[in-house]
Design a protein around this motif. Structure first.
Motif, PDB file in Angstrom:
ATOM      1  N   ALA A 263       1.191  -1.567  -0.462  1.00  0.00           N
ATOM      2  CA  ALA A 263       0.319  -0.521   0.384  1.00  0.00           C
ATOM      3  C   ALA A 263       1.029   0.982  -0.016  1.00  0.00           C
ATOM      4  N   GLU A 264       2.131   1.420   0.949  1.00  0.00           N
ATOM      5  CA  GLU A 264       2.778   2.590   0.839  1.00  0.00           C
ATOM      6  C   GLU A 264       3.700   2.958  -0.783  1.00  0.00           C
ATOM      7  N   ILE A 265       3.937   1.135  -1.050  1.00  0.00           N
ATOM      8  CA  ILE A 265       4.717   1.662  -2.319  1.00  0.00           C
ATOM      9  C   ILE A 265       3.391   2.255  -3.291  1.00  0.00           C
ATOM     10  N   ASN A 266       2.355   1.848  -4.176  1.00  0.00           N
ATOM     11  CA  ASN A 266       1.077   2.419  -4.424  1.00  0.00           C
ATOM     12  C   ASN A 266       1.049   3.653  -4.382  1.00  0.00           C
ATOM     13  N   ALA A 267       1.211   3.935  -2.716  1.00  0.00           N
ATOM     14  CA  ALA A 267       0.705   5.705  -2.843  1.00  0.00           C
ATOM     15  C   ALA A 267       2.021   6.205  -3.167  1.00  0.00           C
ATOM     16  N   ARG A 268       2.729   6.130  -3.077  1.00  0.00           N
ATOM     17  CA  ARG A 268       4.305   6.858  -3.686  1.00  0.00           C
ATOM     18  C   ARG A 268       4.019   6.977  -5.213  1.00  0.00           C
ATOM     19  N   SER A 269       3.611   5.999  -5.822  1.00  0.00           N
ATOM     20  CA  SER A 269       3.449   6.027  -7.198  1.00  0.00           C
ATOM     21  C   SER A 269       2.400   5.999  -7.037  1.00  0.00           C
ATOM     22  N   ARG A 270       1.320   7.014  -6.726  1.00  0.00           N
ATOM     23  CA  ARG A 270       0.127   7.774  -6.976  1.00  0.00           C
ATOM     24  C   ARG A 270       0.832   8.904  -7.226  1.00  0.00           C
ATOM     25  N   ARG A 271       1.484   9.306  -5.828  1.00  0.00           N
ATOM     26  CA  ARG A 271       1.977  10.645  -5.747  1.00  0.00           C
ATOM     27  C   ARG A 271       2.560  10.951  -7.416  1.00  0.00           C
ATOM     28  N   SER A 272       3.549  10.239  -6.991  1.00  0.00           N
ATOM     29  CA  SER A 272       4.424  10.481  -8.459  1.00  0.00           C
ATOM     30  C   SER A 272       4.136  11.275  -9.427  1.00  0.00           C
ATOM     31  N   LEU A 273       2.981  10.399  -9.899  1.00  0.00           N
ATOM     32  CA  LEU A 273       2.144  10.103 -11.238  1.00  0.00           C
ATOM     33  C   LEU A 273       1.222  11.432 -10.801  1.00  0.00           C
ATOM     34  N   GLY A 274       1.300  11.851  -9.591  1.00  0.00           N
ATOM     35  CA  GLY A 274       0.154  13.050  -9.679  1.00  0.00           C
ATOM     36  C   GLY A 274      -1.250  13.188  -9.848  1.00  0.00           C
TER      37      GLY A 274
END
Length: 74
Positions: A62-73
């Motif tokens: 979940a943390e990795i997914n959240a980071r990915s979403r943030r980096s994608l805007g």
């Protein structure tokens, strides 16, 4: 007395049911950061236990997914 978790260990606050990463001990209380970010909370050490391996795997994903979403805007 249970051992103090290491910084970055995934823990469960049994008083609230919340899961997060252990950050530090402040004034005798554990400081825990939510898996998906946000404000850390304090918990009594007696209420904190290391998370199970399956819970840890889910939380880290979940943390990795959240980071990915943030980096994608998103």
């Amino acid at each position: 007395m249970q051992p103090v978790p290491e910084v970055g260990d995934l823990v469960r606050d049994t008083a609230t049911g919340r899961v997060g990463f252990y950050v530090d001990t402040v004034s005798g209380r554990f400081l825990i950061r939510p898996v998906n970010g946000g404000c850390a909370w304090e918990a009594e050490p007696v209420d904190v236990q290391l998370a199970t391996p399956m819970r840890e795997l889910r939380a880290r994903a979940a943390e990795i997914n959240a980071r990915s979403r943030r980096s994608l805007g998103g």
